[in-house]
Design a protein around this motif. Structure first.
Motif, short mmCIF file in Angstrom:
data_model
loop_
_atom_site.label_atom_id
_atom_site.label_comp_id
_atom_site.label_asym_id
_atom_site.label_seq_id
_atom_site.Cartn_x
_atom_site.Cartn_y
_atom_site.Cartn_z
N THR A 454 0.83 -1.21 0.00
CA THR A 454 0.00 0.00 0.00
C THR A 454 0.86 1.26 0.00
O THR A 454 0.58 2.22 -0.72
CB THR A 454 -0.92 -0.01 1.23
OG1 THR A 454 -1.76 -1.17 1.19
CG2 THR A 454 -1.78 1.25 1.27
N THR A 455 1.92 1.25 0.78
CA THR A 455 2.80 2.40 0.85
C THR A 455 3.46 2.65 -0.50
O THR A 455 3.58 3.80 -0.95
CB THR A 455 3.88 2.18 1.93
OG1 THR A 455 3.25 1.98 3.19
CG2 THR A 455 4.82 3.37 2.03
N GLU A 456 3.91 1.59 -1.17
CA GLU A 456 4.54 1.74 -2.48
C GLU A 456 3.58 2.36 -3.48
O GLU A 456 3.96 3.23 -4.28
CB GLU A 456 5.03 0.38 -2.97
CG GLU A 456 6.22 -0.17 -2.19
CD GLU A 456 6.58 -1.58 -2.60
OE1 GLU A 456 7.73 -1.99 -2.33
OE2 GLU A 456 5.72 -2.29 -3.18
N ARG A 457 2.33 1.93 -3.47
CA ARG A 457 1.35 2.45 -4.42
C ARG A 457 1.03 3.92 -4.13
O ARG A 457 0.88 4.73 -5.06
CB ARG A 457 0.09 1.60 -4.38
CG ARG A 457 0.30 0.22 -5.00
CD ARG A 457 -0.89 -0.69 -4.78
NE ARG A 457 -0.69 -1.97 -5.47
CZ ARG A 457 -1.46 -3.04 -5.30
NH1 ARG A 457 -2.49 -2.99 -4.45
NH2 ARG A 457 -1.22 -4.16 -5.97
N ARG A 463 4.10 10.78 -6.71
CA ARG A 463 5.51 11.00 -7.05
C ARG A 463 5.79 12.41 -7.56
O ARG A 463 6.91 12.90 -7.44
CB ARG A 463 5.96 9.97 -8.09
CG ARG A 463 5.30 10.03 -9.42
CD ARG A 463 5.58 8.77 -10.23
NE ARG A 463 5.03 8.82 -11.56
CZ ARG A 463 5.71 9.22 -12.64
NH1 ARG A 463 6.97 9.56 -12.52
NH2 ARG A 463 5.12 9.25 -13.83
N ARG A 464 4.79 13.07 -8.12
CA ARG A 464 5.03 14.45 -8.59
C ARG A 464 5.21 15.42 -7.44
O ARG A 464 5.69 16.54 -7.63
CB ARG A 464 3.86 14.88 -9.48
CG ARG A 464 3.80 14.16 -10.82
CD ARG A 464 2.69 14.70 -11.70
NE ARG A 464 2.66 14.05 -13.01
CZ ARG A 464 2.06 12.90 -13.24
NH1 ARG A 464 1.41 12.27 -12.25
NH2 ARG A 464 2.07 12.36 -14.46
N LEU A 465 4.83 15.01 -6.25
CA LEU A 465 4.98 15.86 -5.07
C LEU A 465 6.31 15.62 -4.35
O LEU A 465 6.54 16.19 -3.28
CB LEU A 465 3.82 15.61 -4.09
CG LEU A 465 2.42 15.83 -4.66
CD1 LEU A 465 1.38 15.49 -3.60
CD2 LEU A 465 2.25 17.27 -5.13
N ARG A 466 7.16 14.78 -4.95
CA ARG A 466 8.44 14.46 -4.31
C ARG A 466 9.25 15.73 -4.07
O ARG A 466 9.49 16.50 -5.00
CB ARG A 466 9.25 13.51 -5.19
CG ARG A 466 10.63 13.18 -4.65
CD ARG A 466 11.40 12.29 -5.62
NE ARG A 466 11.70 12.96 -6.85
CZ ARG A 466 12.82 13.67 -7.08
NH1 ARG A 466 13.72 13.78 -6.13
NH2 ARG A 466 13.02 14.25 -8.25
N ARG A 481 23.23 14.63 -1.54
CA ARG A 481 22.70 13.60 -2.43
C ARG A 481 21.36 14.04 -3.00
O ARG A 481 20.61 14.75 -2.34
CB ARG A 481 22.49 12.27 -1.67
CG ARG A 481 23.73 11.71 -1.01
CD ARG A 481 23.34 10.55 -0.11
NE ARG A 481 24.47 9.95 0.57
CZ ARG A 481 24.96 10.40 1.72
NH1 ARG A 481 24.43 11.47 2.30
NH2 ARG A 481 26.00 9.80 2.29
N ALA A 482 21.07 13.58 -4.20
CA ALA A 482 19.77 13.84 -4.80
C ALA A 482 18.82 12.69 -4.46
O ALA A 482 19.20 11.53 -4.50
CB ALA A 482 19.91 13.97 -6.32
N LEU A 483 17.60 13.03 -4.11
CA LEU A 483 16.61 12.00 -3.87
C LEU A 483 16.32 11.25 -5.17
O LEU A 483 16.16 11.87 -6.23
CB LEU A 483 15.31 12.62 -3.35
CG LEU A 483 15.20 12.87 -1.85
CD1 LEU A 483 13.89 13.56 -1.54
CD2 LEU A 483 15.31 11.58 -1.08
N PRO A 484 16.27 9.94 -5.14
CA PRO A 484 15.97 9.20 -6.37
C PRO A 484 14.54 9.44 -6.83
O PRO A 484 13.65 9.73 -6.02
CB PRO A 484 16.19 7.73 -5.97
CG PRO A 484 15.97 7.72 -4.48
CD PRO A 484 16.47 9.03 -3.98
N ASP A 485 14.33 9.33 -8.13
CA ASP A 485 12.98 9.46 -8.68
C ASP A 485 12.12 8.28 -8.22
O ASP A 485 12.61 7.16 -8.06
CB ASP A 485 13.02 9.49 -10.20
CG ASP A 485 13.66 10.78 -10.73
OD1 ASP A 485 13.55 11.80 -10.03
OD2 ASP A 485 14.25 10.73 -11.82
#
Length: 503
Positions: A454-457, A463-466, A481-485
């Protein structure tokens, strides 16, 4: 009486070391230091790689060295007693030192008994570990380093920054300036008009040291190995200054960590192949000196010391031995190969580690010998990318990344450790509350596959709010470090969609 009373410059007081991130942050801004380190470490490691490939059985030698060391550590009490009996039978005297203070008292008392006011030293990391030079100074005894790199460090009122090349952070111009300004205050001055050619610098050091060798009555040494069956001490070096220390003075005092013992003379066959290649990239050290007890004394043939003392140093080693994971650090034969391949050491240098043992091996050895109570020792296990290059080059196969992770757990979580032979429980270090909370949350999530799915989904849909940077404690991580996409869908959903129906 101090060195100043003797008309000699005083040693600088031991510094208070800041945490590794703070010290490393300052070091990486020093462009000269980084250039010196990059040039030296790349040169040494490239030469080592070529030297190692000459041996078709290198992997077997590495495994043999590991096996010898592990066997010795499991039976250390037996081999130390055997060593003591062999040294005593050969005319030497063995002293046992539980910690740095006791070792310093023993050596100081031995030197005072001779009436000498100065000693010459062959490179010994154990004496640097215990602060012997400062202890002798407090007793009015001048200690002179005779290894060329150690001499540069001492004349420059500096600290070693590398196991093999303690002055690796200095370039030729800096060394020439140190010789010109300081040699005259410590003994024979440097020649006028001294240039920065390595041959000129080496000749200036030779002339400066020669007068000290010829008048010294007492020498202090370390040892690379001690052979239990014969009581033989072994010193490997490249300049010959060590041999001068080991043969000319009337009294020789060797201060050696208890982990340096090997069972038999035959065991040296392995280490005399792996240590030179791993350290100086040579097939054999130019000078390999061995002595057993007194040998022929000055009273007989005029050759060698008339008194030999061996100080066996614990200073946290027995406590380290009690740790089944961490004890592998005691296999170390001080080759420095791990430093020369470490990307962290190459950029930060040795001073940032706040210990005589810098680099990857220092990051696992110092926190065990000294404990993790200080800021510097609590941060050393984090001074690594865990890339594993150090393990790949170690000639005795110390799994440094494994011990680093083990010590990180000790710092963050606390737990049982041995201190001064007593089993105690450490409290978690300050500043790791968020880390512990994150690990507990991760464990809870990973233990419940439905919650993880559930968390992954949810993350995929948002993801656009990352954010570009994490808030709070996570900010330190994203500063560099850059956060991964975040992918458009979780891997398990992709797998079920693409391959779930395949047998």
């Amino acid at each position: 009486m101090t060195r100043t009373d003797l008309g000699m410059p005083a040693f600088p007081p031991p510094p208070a070391f800041p945490p590794f991130p703070e010290a490393a942050g300052e070091a990486v801004r020093d462009e000269v230091l980084r250039a010196n380190l990059r040039r030296a470490t790349h040169t040494i490691r490239d030469k080592r790689a070529r030297a190692v490939t000459e041996l078709a059985d290198w992997d077997r030698l590495r495994a043999a060295g590991k096996a010898i060391k592990d066997h010795t550590l499991r039976h250390l009490d037996h081999y130390l007693l055997q060593l003591e009996a062999a040294v005593t039978a050969a005319g030497g005297t063995v002293h046992w030192a539980a910690d740095a203070d006791e070792a310093n008292r023993i050596v100081t008392t031995l030197v005072q008994a001779t009436g000498a006011r100065e000693v010459v030293k062959v490179k010994s990391m154990a004496t640097q570990e215990i602060g012997l030079n400062e202890a002798l100074e407090a007793a009015g005894i001048a200690a002179y380093e005779t290894d060329l790199a150690e001499l540069i460090v001492q004349l420059g009122h500096d600290r070693p920054s590398h196991i093999l090349v303690p002055a690796i952070h200095r370039n030729r111009d800096e060394i020439r300036d140190i010789f010109l300004s300081e040699m005259g205050r410590w003994g024979r001055p440097a020649p006028e008009g001294l240039g920065d050619d390595p041959r000129e610098l080496a000749e200036a050091a030779r002339l400066h040291l020669r007068e000290k060798f010829l008048r010294a009555e007492v020498a202090v040494s370390g040892a690379n190995f001690m052979v239990a069956e014969t009581g033989t001490m072994v010193v490997l070096e490249s300049e010959g200054n060590g041999r001068m220390c080991l043969t000319l003075p009337d009294t020789l005092i060797s201060v050696v960590g208890i982990e340096k013992v090997v069972p038999t003379f035959r065991d040296l066959e392995v280490f005399l192949q792996t240590l030179p290649r791993s350290s100086t990239a040579e097939r054999m050290n130019p000078y390999t000196t061995m002595w057993t007890g007194l040998g022929p004394s000055k009273g007989a043939d005029g050759d060698g010391p008339s008194a030999f003392h061996l100080v066996l140093l614990d200073n946290g080693r027995t406590d380290t031995l009690a740790d089944e994971t961490g004890r592998q650090a005691l296999r170390c034969i001080r080759c420095s190969a791990c430093l020369n391949v470490c990307p962290v050491y190459e950029r930060a240098g040795g001073h940032a580690y706040g210990s005589v043992y810098p680099g990857p091996i220092g990051a696992i050895l110092s926190p065990q010998l000294r404990g993790t109570g200080s800021d510097i020792d609590a941060t050393l296990p984090y001074a690594s990318t865990l890339c594993g290059a150090c393990y790949e080059v170690c000639p005795v196969a110390i799994d440094i990344p494994e011990v680093l992770v083990h010590l990180r757990e000790r710092v963050a979580q606390g737990g049982p450790v041995t201190r001064a032979g007593i089993r105690v429980r450490l409290r978690p270090a300050d500043g790791h509350t968020a880390e512990r909370a994150a690990m507990r949350a991760a464990r809870l999530l990973l233990d419940h596959p439905g919650a993880l799915r559930t968390t992954e989904r949810l993350l995929a849909r948002a993801r656009r709010l990352r954010p570009r940077r994490l808030p709070g404690p996570g900010r330190a991580w994203t500063d560099t470090r850059a956060l991964p996409d975040i992918p458009a869908e979780p891997f398990r959903d992709w797998w079920l969609r693409e391959r779930g129906n395949r047998a």
